[in-house]
Design a protein around this motif. Structure first.
Motif: not given
Length: 186
Positions: A159-176
């Motif tokens: 239930l976690i999408s690539e869009t959700d990952a991009a939103k986390l990355a926009s918060l200046d967090i390293e996302v894998d």
């Protein structure tokens, strides 16, 4: 056990173990110094999640591998007013947590980010000095400064999408982030 199509019935009924009698774990005096908590193949309810987080204030890293109720742990990590659970938390890894929703992960990260940016000393507005309320001062007196979450790894969470990952990355967090293999053609 009866074998059914290559796997036994006991293995397919519920892949998650229930944590029984966790209160004996919470009696361990070393728990307060625990820096890495890794849970794998277990089911966590809200009360248990609140206890885990409450008894591990020094936690720096949380790893959930195929953990049902990972969202409950994230809920327990969400700041409430002046209280920020596990203020030193820097890294979260979630793998195969199929019940985890984006509205559990992203709001927790945003709330912790705001808490890490919050000044711990009184601030001035114009010429007036704004004094921190006494109950908040008491809460902060024993608390450490809140650090920003630096990295989040999410994989195989349906239930976690690539869009959700991009939103986390926009918060200046390293996302894998890696997608769930369910439904993919090989």
């Amino acid at each position: 056990p009866k074998v059914n199509g290559g796997s036994c019935d006991m293995c397919t009924e519920t892949p998650y173990a229930s944590l029984q009698r966790v209160e004996s774990i919470f009696r361990d005096p070393r728990l307060g110094a625990l820096r890495r908590l890794e849970l794998a193949g277990v089911s966590i309810d809200r009360e248990c999640a609140e206890n885990w987080i409450g008894y591990t204030p020094s936690l720096r890293e949380l790893v959930c591998d195929f953990t049902r109720g990972a969202g409950e742990l994230l809920g327990a990590l969400t700041p409430r007013s002046a209280i920020v659970p596990c203020p030193g938390l820097q890294r979260i890894e979630l793998w195969g947590c199929d019940d985890l929703l984006q509205d559990m992960l992203i709001p927790m990260v945003e709330a912790r980010l705001k808490a890490s940016e919050r000044p711990s000393t009184p601030v001035a507005v114009g010429k007036r000095k704004v004094k921190v309320l006494k109950r908040i001062e008491r809460a902060e007196a024993g608390a450490r400064s809140v650090v920003k979450i630096q990295s989040i790894k999410v994989g195989e969470c349906k239930l976690i999408s690539e869009t959700d990952a991009a939103k986390l990355a926009s918060l200046d967090i390293e996302v894998d982030w890696s997608p769930s293999v369910e439904g993919m053609d090989f």
